[in-house]
Design a protein around this motif. Structure first.
Motif, PDB file in Angstrom:
ATOM      1  N   TYR A   1       0.855  -1.181   0.000  1.00 23.38           N
ATOM      2  CA  TYR A   1       0.000   0.000   0.000  1.00 23.38           C
ATOM      3  C   TYR A   1       0.894   1.235   0.000  1.00 23.38           C
ATOM      4  N   ARG A   2       0.863   2.009  -1.076  1.00 25.83           N
ATOM      5  CA  ARG A   2       1.821   3.094  -1.264  1.00 25.83           C
ATOM      6  C   ARG A   2       1.271   4.491  -1.048  1.00 25.83           C
ATOM      7  N   GLY A   3       0.118   4.611  -0.466  1.00 21.44           N
ATOM      8  CA  GLY A   3      -0.335   5.938  -0.103  1.00 21.44           C
ATOM      9  C   GLY A   3      -1.710   6.303  -0.599  1.00 21.44           C
ATOM     10  N   VAL A   4      -2.264   7.276   0.112  1.00 17.34           N
ATOM     11  CA  VAL A   4      -3.617   7.759  -0.128  1.00 17.34           C
ATOM     12  C   VAL A   4      -3.602   9.273  -0.121  1.00 17.34           C
ATOM     13  N   GLU A   5      -4.361   9.855  -1.016  1.00 18.88           N
ATOM     14  CA  GLU A   5      -4.606  11.298  -0.980  1.00 18.88           C
ATOM     15  C   GLU A   5      -6.106  11.490  -1.181  1.00 18.88           C
ATOM     16  N   THR A   6      -6.715  12.256  -0.274  1.00 18.42           N
ATOM     17  CA  THR A   6      -8.138  12.546  -0.409  1.00 18.42           C
ATOM     18  C   THR A   6      -8.334  14.053  -0.463  1.00 18.42           C
ATOM     19  N   ARG A   7      -9.375  14.465  -1.166  1.00 19.06           N
ATOM     20  CA  ARG A   7      -9.712  15.898  -1.180  1.00 19.06           C
ATOM     21  C   ARG A   7     -11.176  16.069  -1.587  1.00 19.06           C
ATOM     22  N   LEU A   8     -11.764  17.117  -1.005  1.00 24.49           N
ATOM     23  CA  LEU A   8     -13.135  17.455  -1.364  1.00 24.49           C
ATOM     24  C   LEU A   8     -13.131  18.218  -2.674  1.00 24.49           C
ATOM     25  N   LEU A   9     -13.966  17.803  -3.595  1.00 27.55           N
ATOM     26  CA  LEU A   9     -14.139  18.517  -4.855  1.00 27.55           C
ATOM     27  C   LEU A   9     -15.277  19.530  -4.727  1.00 27.55           C
TER      28      LEU A   9
ATOM     29  N   ALA B   1     -13.841   5.645   3.225  1.00 28.55           N
ATOM     30  CA  ALA B   1     -14.654   5.425   4.419  1.00 28.55           C
ATOM     31  C   ALA B   1     -14.087   6.183   5.617  1.00 28.55           C
ATOM     32  N   LEU B   2     -12.790   6.075   5.840  1.00 30.86           N
ATOM     33  CA  LEU B   2     -12.193   6.779   6.975  1.00 30.86           C
ATOM     34  C   LEU B   2     -12.277   8.286   6.797  1.00 30.86           C
ATOM     35  N   ASP B   3     -12.032   8.769   5.592  1.00 29.68           N
ATOM     36  CA  ASP B   3     -12.113  10.202   5.348  1.00 29.68           C
ATOM     37  C   ASP B   3     -13.537  10.710   5.600  1.00 29.68           C
ATOM     38  N   THR B   4     -14.511   9.948   5.190  1.00 23.78           N
ATOM     39  CA  THR B   4     -15.907  10.321   5.409  1.00 23.78           C
ATOM     40  C   THR B   4     -16.206  10.449   6.898  1.00 23.78           C
ATOM     41  N   LEU B   5     -15.751   9.487   7.682  1.00 26.15           N
ATOM     42  CA  LEU B   5     -15.964   9.544   9.130  1.00 26.15           C
ATOM     43  C   LEU B   5     -15.248  10.738   9.751  1.00 26.15           C
TER      44      LEU B   5
ATOM     45  N   THR C   1     -24.496   2.568  -2.243  1.00 27.98           N
ATOM     46  CA  THR C   1     -24.386   3.240  -0.960  1.00 27.98           C
ATOM     47  C   THR C   1     -23.505   2.422  -0.020  1.00 27.98           C
ATOM     48  N   ILE C   2     -22.621   3.105   0.700  1.00 22.43           N
ATOM     49  CA  ILE C   2     -21.697   2.451   1.622  1.00 22.43           C
ATOM     50  C   ILE C   2     -21.850   3.102   2.988  1.00 22.43           C
ATOM     51  N   ASP C   3     -22.032   2.298   4.030  1.00 20.41           N
ATOM     52  CA  ASP C   3     -22.029   2.780   5.403  1.00 20.41           C
ATOM     53  C   ASP C   3     -20.559   2.882   5.814  1.00 20.41           C
ATOM     54  N   ALA C   4     -20.076   4.086   6.066  1.00 22.18           N
ATOM     55  CA  ALA C   4     -18.650   4.311   6.334  1.00 22.18           C
ATOM     56  C   ALA C   4     -18.172   3.575   7.579  1.00 22.18           C
ATOM     57  N   GLU C   5     -19.003   3.493   8.607  1.00 21.20           N
ATOM     58  CA  GLU C   5     -18.608   2.799   9.838  1.00 21.20           C
ATOM     59  C   GLU C   5     -18.398   1.312   9.580  1.00 21.20           C
ATOM     60  N   VAL C   6     -19.317   0.710   8.863  1.00 21.19           N
ATOM     61  CA  VAL C   6     -19.233  -0.713   8.550  1.00 21.19           C
ATOM     62  C   VAL C   6     -18.016  -0.985   7.659  1.00 21.19           C
TER      63      VAL C   6
END
Length: 135
Positions: free
Chosen positions: A37-45, A74-78, A117-122
């Motif tokens: 796993y070489r990395g993650v980048e998240t951003r709001l559009l 999922a983690l970013d959403t939480l 639809t995805i439940d972020a906690e689950v």
């Protein structure tokens, strides 16, 4: 809101307590390289539109790289005090042994309509159980 923050914190904690990368053990058992796993980048559009970019070596399939992106989303959403995601699209490219994906999700406090639809906690709990890093 405090409840969501606690859940996000718990998801991070769970990720840290997860067994030593079960994907790695499974990969070694069938004679292939463990996922890297070489990395993650998240951003709001936009206020409710999240883009996730991930990179991964050693993926055995499209599903593995898409799963890595979903875990990060999922983690970013939480962490943004939201509870649900809806998958819009994922683009995947493979160059040599390196897979890259960029995925877009809508995020919301209430369950959106739709089939993806995805439940972020689950999802975060499942990712932690599978040993997939979310940060």
């Amino acid at each position: 809101m405090r409840g969501i923050a606690a859940i996000a914190s718990a998801a991070v904690t769970l990720a840290g307590c997860a067994p030593e990368r079960p994907h790695a053990a499974a990969a070694e058992a069938v004679g292939r390289a463990a996922p890297d796993y070489r990395g993650v980048e998240t951003r709001l559009l936009d206020l409710d539109l999240l883009r996730v970019d991930v990179a991964m070596g050693g993926a055995a399939s499209l599903e593995e790289i898409e799963g890595y992106a979903r875990c990060a989303a999922a983690l970013d959403t939480l962490s943004r005090a939201r509870k649900f995601l809806r998958h819009l699209r994922t683009n995947v490219a493979k160059e040599g042994g390196l897979w890259r994906a960029d995925a877009v999700y809508t995020i919301s406090a209430r369950r959106p309509e739709g089939l993806r639809t995805i439940d972020a906690e689950v999802e975060a709990a499942a990712c932690a159980e599978r040993g997939i890093p979310m940060v």
